[in-house]
Design a protein around this motif. Structure first.
Motif, mmCIF file in Angstrom:
data_model
loop_
_atom_site.group_PDB
_atom_site.id
_atom_site.type_symbol
_atom_site.label_atom_id
_atom_site.label_comp_id
_atom_site.label_asym_id
_atom_site.label_seq_id
_atom_site.Cartn_x
_atom_site.Cartn_y
_atom_site.Cartn_z
ATOM 1 N N LEU A 16 11.346 10.173 56.750
ATOM 2 C CA LEU A 16 11.447 8.864 57.392
ATOM 3 C C LEU A 16 12.682 8.859 58.261
ATOM 4 O O LEU A 16 13.783 9.165 57.795
ATOM 5 C CB LEU A 16 11.546 7.784 56.314
ATOM 6 C CG LEU A 16 11.649 6.324 56.762
ATOM 7 C CD1 LEU A 16 10.399 5.923 57.530
ATOM 8 C CD2 LEU A 16 11.851 5.425 55.554
ATOM 9 N N CYS A 17 12.513 8.559 59.538
ATOM 10 C CA CYS A 17 13.640 8.470 60.468
ATOM 11 C C CYS A 17 14.119 7.031 60.547
ATOM 12 O O CYS A 17 13.310 6.097 60.579
ATOM 13 C CB CYS A 17 13.247 8.966 61.857
ATOM 14 S SG CYS A 17 12.881 10.729 61.931
ATOM 15 N N ASP A 18 15.414 6.850 60.571
ATOM 16 C CA ASP A 18 16.011 5.528 60.534
ATOM 17 C C ASP A 18 15.494 4.649 61.671
ATOM 18 O O ASP A 18 15.524 5.046 62.846
ATOM 19 C CB ASP A 18 17.537 5.669 60.626
ATOM 20 C CG ASP A 18 18.246 4.350 60.422
ATOM 21 O OD1 ASP A 18 17.916 3.639 59.462
ATOM 22 O OD2 ASP A 18 19.138 4.019 61.236
ATOM 23 N N CYS A 19 15.011 3.460 61.297
ATOM 24 C CA CYS A 19 14.570 2.422 62.245
ATOM 25 C C CYS A 19 13.324 2.794 63.048
ATOM 26 O O CYS A 19 13.007 2.135 64.047
ATOM 27 C CB CYS A 19 15.703 2.038 63.210
ATOM 28 S SG CYS A 19 17.112 1.273 62.380
ATOM 29 N N ILE A 20 12.589 3.824 62.628
ATOM 30 C CA ILE A 20 11.322 4.166 63.276
ATOM 31 C C ILE A 20 10.204 3.948 62.263
ATOM 32 O O ILE A 20 10.206 4.566 61.202
ATOM 33 C CB ILE A 20 11.320 5.623 63.781
ATOM 34 C CG1 ILE A 20 12.393 5.797 64.862
ATOM 35 C CG2 ILE A 20 9.951 5.998 64.342
ATOM 36 C CD1 ILE A 20 12.516 7.205 65.389
ATOM 37 N N PRO A 21 9.234 3.067 62.541
ATOM 38 C CA PRO A 21 8.204 2.701 61.549
ATOM 39 C C PRO A 21 7.096 3.741 61.410
ATOM 40 O O PRO A 21 5.914 3.424 61.470
ATOM 41 C CB PRO A 21 7.666 1.374 62.103
ATOM 42 C CG PRO A 21 7.810 1.519 63.580
ATOM 43 C CD PRO A 21 9.073 2.310 63.802
#
Length: 396
Positions: free
Chosen positions: A250-255
Motif C-alpha cells: 500500500l502506497c501512502d495516500c494512493i487508494p
C-alpha cells in the motif's frame, strides 16, 4: 484469527476470532503510566494521546502487543480467550515492534533510534536497551530463527545485527536514496529481505551479505494512478502470503493495493494485479489462505475482503465475518472520524534539498550589480565636481 482491524493512528483494537466472536480493546481505558521526564513541578512534561502507534502478533498468534502515543506497551494473551497480561511504560514513543519466534521477547523500535527488548515470560519487567541508531527508526524485523535483528532508519540505512550481541553489525543494506519505511524478512525464504522506501522503490536483498539482488521502481507501475509528475510512492504497508509467495503493498495516500509474486529462484518480484478503490486505504492484511483484508476510509463500507480465484483477487460480499466486522465498524464510526482526511505521515520524513551553488551565484550577481552601481555613482559625482571647478576658473 480472521483479521485484526486496527491501524496505527487509532486508539481502538478490534479483533474477529475464528468463532466470529468480537474482542474490543480501547486504549483510552488502559491504565495510565508515568510518562517521560518530569518538569520542576514534578509533573510529566509531555502528555500523549491514546492512539496506537505500532502492533504485532507473535508467530503462533498466542500473543499480541501494541504500543501507543502515551508510551505504553500493552501485552495480550489471545488463547483460549483474549486477556490483557501487562501494561508497561516505554522510554520513547515507538514506531514499530515485533515479537520473537521464541515468543519470549518484544522488540520495540522508537523515535530516538533505539531498540528495547521487553520480556514476555516476565510481563512486568522493564525494558533492556539492545541497540541504537543515530537516526529515527522506522521499522524493525527479525530473521525467522531469531538470530538477526534488522533495523531501518530515516537515513536510508538498513542495519543487520547479531541478536545475541546486537553491538556486532553483520552488514548494511545500502542503496535506498530516501528513508526506509518498511522491511520484511520473507518467512519461507529466510535469507531474503524485502524493503520499501520513500525513493519509490521495492528492493530485495541477501541481507547477511548486504547485497541487493532486485529493485522495482514503483513509478513505472503506480504512475497512471495520479496526474502529478513529481509524485512519490512511499510504501506504508507490506503484507506477505506464504501460500504462493504473494506480496501486497500500500502506497501512502494512493487508494490502490498492488500485488506482486515473489520468484525466489530468479530473486525478483513479478507484478500481478492492482485493486483500485475510491477511498483512502488505511491498512491491508493477508490471511494464511490468501484472503486479503482491506480497511478503507469509507463509513458505508469500511472493510473489504478479496479472495484469490484463478490467480486474481476478487471481492467477497457474503462472508459472515466480513459482515459482522463491517457492521461493528459502521456502528462505531465516530471512533474513526477524527482520522478521516488525515495528512500523510511520510511527507515530513523527506529531507529538504538546497541548491547552494545557485544561491551563491545569485548573491554574487547581486553584489556585482551593487558594486557597479557604486562606481557609476562615484564617477558621476567626480565628473560633476570637475565641471564646477572649471566653470569657477573661467569666471575669474
Amino acid at each position: 484469527a480472521r483479521g485484526c482491524c486496527s491501524s496505527s493512528g487509532f486508539s481502538v483494537l478490534v479483533f474477529v476470532c475464528r468463532d466470529d466472536s468480537l474482542f474490543v480493546y480501547d486504549c483510552i481505558n488502559a491504565e495510565k503510566t508515568t510518562l517521560g521526564n518530569k518538569g520542576q513541578d514534578g509533573k510529566p512534561t509531555d502528555k500523549g494521546s491514546d492512539d496506537i502507534l505500532a502492533f504485532a502478533f507473535s508467530p503462533s498468534g498466542d500473543y499480541f502487543a501494541l504500543t501507543d502515543d502515551s508510551k505504553r506497551l500493552v501485552l495480550f494473551h489471545t488463547k483460549p480467550s483474549w486477556e490483557c497480561v501487562s501494561i508497561r511504560s516505554v522510554n520513547r514513543r515507538g514506531t514499530s515492534l515485533i515479537i520473537t519466534a521464541a515468543e519470549d521477547k518484544i522488540l520495540v523500535a522508537d523515535k530516538s533510534g533505539d531498540v528495547y527488548s521487553y520480556s514476555i515470560t516476565e510481563p512486568q519487567a522493564e525494558g533492556k536497551l539492545e541497540l541504537g541508531h543515530l537516526s529515527l527508526l522506522l521499522d524493525v524485523a527479525l530473521s525467522p530463527d531469531d538470530q538477526y535483528i534488522l533495523t531501518a532508519d530515516r537515513d536510508e540505512k538498513i542495519r543487520v545485527s547479531l541478536a545475541k550481541a546486537p553491538h556486532y553489525i553483520v552488514s548494511y543494506c545500502l542503496g535506498h536514496k530516501e528513508f526506509v519505511s518498511k522491511i520484511l524478512v520473507i518467512p519461507n525464504y529466510p535469507d531474503l529481505l524485502l524493503s520499501a522506501s520513500g525513493d519509490s522503490t521495492l528492493r530485495l536483498w541477501e541481507y547477511k551479505s548486504g547485497e541487493e539482488v532486485y529493485c522495482c521502481h514503483l513509478s513505472s507501475i503506480c504512475g497512471p494512478e495520479t496526474t502529478k509528475t513529481d509524485q512519490k510512492y512511499p510504501v506504508s504497508r507490506i503484507t506477505y502470503c506464504c501460500q504462493g509467495g504473494y506480496v501486497a503493498i500500500l502506497c501512502d495516500c494512493i487508494p490502490t493495493v498492488y500485488i506482486f509474486q515473489l520468484d525466489a529462484t530468479a530473486q525478483q518480484l513479478v507484478y500481478r494485479q492492482k485493486i483500485s478503490l475510491t477511498h483512502k486505504i488505511w491498512d491491508i492484511a493477508f490471511e494464511e489462505t490468501g484472503d486479503l483484508w482491506i480497511l478503507e476510509e469509507n463509513s458505508e463500507a469500511p472493510l473489504q475482503l478479496y479472495r484469490p480465484c484463478d490467480g486474481q483477487w476478487k471481492p467477497v460480499i457474503d462472508d459472515k465475518g466480513l459482515q459482522k466486522m463491517s457492521k461493528y465498524l459502521q456502528d462505531n464510526w465516530t471512533v474513526f472520524e477524527g482520522f478521516v482526511g488525515a495528512e500523510s505521515h511520510y511527507s515530513c520524513l523527506y529531507k529538504a534539498s538546497f541548491d547552494n551553488m545557485a544561491a551563491y551565484l545569485q548573491r554574487k550577481e547581486e553584489r556585482l550589480k551593487q558594486q557597479k552601481k557604486k562606481r557609476q555613482d562615484l564617477q558621476h559625482g567626480s565628473n560633476g565636481q570637475t565641471k564646477k571647478m572649471k566653470t569657477e576658473e573661467s569666471s575669474l
